[in-house]
Enzyme design. Structure first.
Site, mmCIF file in Angstrom:
data_model
loop_
_atom_site.group_PDB
_atom_site.id
_atom_site.type_symbol
_atom_site.label_atom_id
_atom_site.label_comp_id
_atom_site.label_asym_id
_atom_site.label_seq_id
_atom_site.Cartn_x
_atom_site.Cartn_y
_atom_site.Cartn_z
ATOM 1 N N SER A 246 0.849 -1.188 0.000
ATOM 2 C CA SER A 246 0.000 0.000 0.000
ATOM 3 C C SER A 246 0.886 1.240 0.000
ATOM 4 O O SER A 246 2.110 1.145 0.104
ATOM 5 C CB SER A 246 -0.894 0.016 1.237
ATOM 6 O OG SER A 246 -0.124 0.402 2.368
ATOM 7 N N LYS A 247 0.226 2.371 -0.105
ATOM 8 C CA LYS A 247 0.985 3.632 -0.124
ATOM 9 C C LYS A 247 1.812 3.798 1.143
ATOM 10 O O LYS A 247 2.841 4.450 1.147
ATOM 11 C CB LYS A 247 0.028 4.807 -0.257
ATOM 12 C CG LYS A 247 -0.582 4.847 -1.638
ATOM 13 C CD LYS A 247 -0.748 6.252 -2.155
ATOM 14 C CE LYS A 247 -0.954 6.178 -3.651
ATOM 15 N NZ LYS A 247 -1.268 7.420 -4.283
#
Ligand code: GLU
Length: 476
Positions: A246-247
């Site tokens: 994920s980011k």
């Protein structure tokens, strides 16, 4: 043989991080390898989740990586429009056909009624399935209620180009929603209609859809469509190898990497390697090599590992492989502000010195600022230097004075500088780690720089001597 046609079909609901664009890279490679077509389709049927600007962002990201598409929302094509929100009449037509054939029905239930069915199933310890609650006399579908598929539960076996043979029993099949009460189709319905209408031969997508494939196969049958080749790409895992990337793992947006001066060649190389290799030890692949060598059959089944350090390493390799002139033309946006007046000739000389060490172009200011401007003397560079901090100021001064005198006689060519620097080592009896560090700090006000003789040659006589004087003045 059918013309190969693949697609990238993102929902414009956020920004694409490098992982999100991997399916586009794979689909593009499959199409290019077969001299086929690669299509961009925007799946914008979930109006609540849409974020403004993300459709443009998708197109910009593909273009920045050189993943040129043959048909798409901004360029049109024989199957336009390529935005699902502009294709509603097509979905309605097919929905009507299914209703007329007795294969779809208006869902008459309220949320509370569905909740009651759910609880009933839970109490009886059986899975909740809509198809156990088909209304006997469904109301005519007028669009105010969701339209559900009337499934035909049965077992399926199918082939996935990456996962191999898969199968599921009839319990995987249910009456899913085709058209929502807001008039928009679900992904489950729209992608099947579009993939067929756009004559796509491959569906390459993430693992999150695998459980629904039996439902899709059931719907293809009801519609009389031949299913395309299905290929399920593995998840991309974060650096710990455990959870989905994920980011928060630092996986940035593709355009952020481009803004930081990562080369498209390196990004594509890196992204294609997230779950794919050609079976050899080769790690660096040009765009054309990827096109020639990629195959879905060699995409791994298990999760792929995202490691940004690997991307940095690859980018460094790609930067070093560029001819100097080409590198210079790509660095335009990255020079420090202080380089404003410098000529291309001077920049080329500087670049030749740092090309070896650059991992991405946005490092350029940090690595080269001192070539363009006299930085103020920073006493910390000496005070915190392992060797130099041991020497008394008087010795430092002595060494610098000697260096200044010797260098003042140099013509500042590399061979001459090299000779004189070696002569200084002998005369002073100091080690390079001491003497050269001192001269380096004095002339660059940086703790690291390219080779000392090379650096001094580019800085030139005036700049180098003035800086030695400044450092001397500071020592006094
Ligand atoms: N719109 C879907 C998504 O973004 C696309 C999946 C597919 O490629 O069919 O996840």
């Amino acid at each position: 043989m059918k013309q190969v046609r693949t697609r990238f079909a993102p929902s414009p609901t956020g920004f694409l991080h490098v992982g999100g664009i991997r399916t586009a890279v794979f689909a593009w490679l499959v199409a290019r390898q077969a001299n086929g077509q690669f299509i961009l389709r925007l799946e914008d049927t979930d109006k609540k989740r849409e974020t403004p600007g993300s459709d443009q962002h998708v197109m910009d990201s593909l273009k920045a990586l050189g993943l040129e598409y043959d048909e798409g929302p901004d360029i049109g094509g024989p199957h336009a429009p390529y935005r699902q929100s502009e294709r509603l009449p097509l979905y309605k037509d097919w929905a009507r056909k299914l209703v007329d054939a007795g294969r779809a029905y208006g869902d008459p239930y309220t949320t509370a009624e569905v909740q009651a069915f759910r609880e009933e199933a839970q109490a009886a310890k059986r899975p909740f399935l809509y198809r156990n609650h088909r209304p006997e006399n469904p109301p005519a579908w007028d669009g105010s209620k969701p339209l559900r598929f009337k499934s035909d539960p049965k077992p399926y076996k199918w082939h996935d180009a990456i996962l191999g043979g898969l199968s599921a029993g009839p319990e995987a099949i249910d009456d899913f929603i085709l058209i929502k009460s807001d008039g928009y189709p679900t992904y489950n319905f729209a992608h099947i209609i579009d993939d067929n209408d756009m004559q796509l031969t491959h569906v390459i997508r993430g693992q999150e859809f695998t459980a629904s494939v039996p439902n899709y196969l059931n719907l293809y049958e009801a519609l009389g469509f031949t299913p395309p080749i299905l290929a399920t790409v593995p998840h991309i895992l974060g650096p710990d190898g455990k959870h989905k990337l994920s980011k928060r793992d630092g996986a940035k947006d593709v355009l952020d990497y481009i803004r930081d001066g990562f080369l498209p060649e390196a990004l594509i190389n890196f992204i294609a390697g997230l779950g794919w290799n050609d079976g050899t030890e080769q790690e660096i692949f040009s765009r054309q090599e990827l096109i020639d060598k990629f195959s879905l059959g060699r995409v791994q089944r298990g999760g792929a590992h995202f490691d940004e350090r690997r991307l940095m390493w690859m980018d460094g390799v790609w930067i070093r492989s560029l001819p100097l002139e080409e590198l210079l033309s790509r660095t335009k946006a990255f020079w420090p502000a202080e380089a404003g007046e410098a000529t291309d000739g001077y920049k080329r000389q500087v670049l030749a010195l740092v090309q070896e060490r650059l991992k991405y172009l946005a490092e350029l200011p940090e690595l080269t600022r001192f070539f363009f401007v006299d930085l103020p003397v920073d006493p910390k560079l000496i005070d915190e230097h392992k060797q130099l901090k041991k020497l008394p100021a008087s010795r430092l001064k002595e060494l610098l004075e000697q260096a200044r005198a010797t260098l003042a006689d140099s013509d500042f060519s590399i061979p001459d500088l090299t000779g004189r620097l070696n002569q200084l080592l002998q005369e002073t009896g100091e080690k390079p780690a001491t003497l050269f560090s001192l001269i380096r700090i004095a002339t660059t006000q940086a703790s690291a720089s390219p080779g000392l003789a090379d650096t001094l040659a580019v800085l030139g006589r005036n700049r180098s001597l003035v800086r030695l004087d400044q450092q001397l003045a500071n020592l006094r």
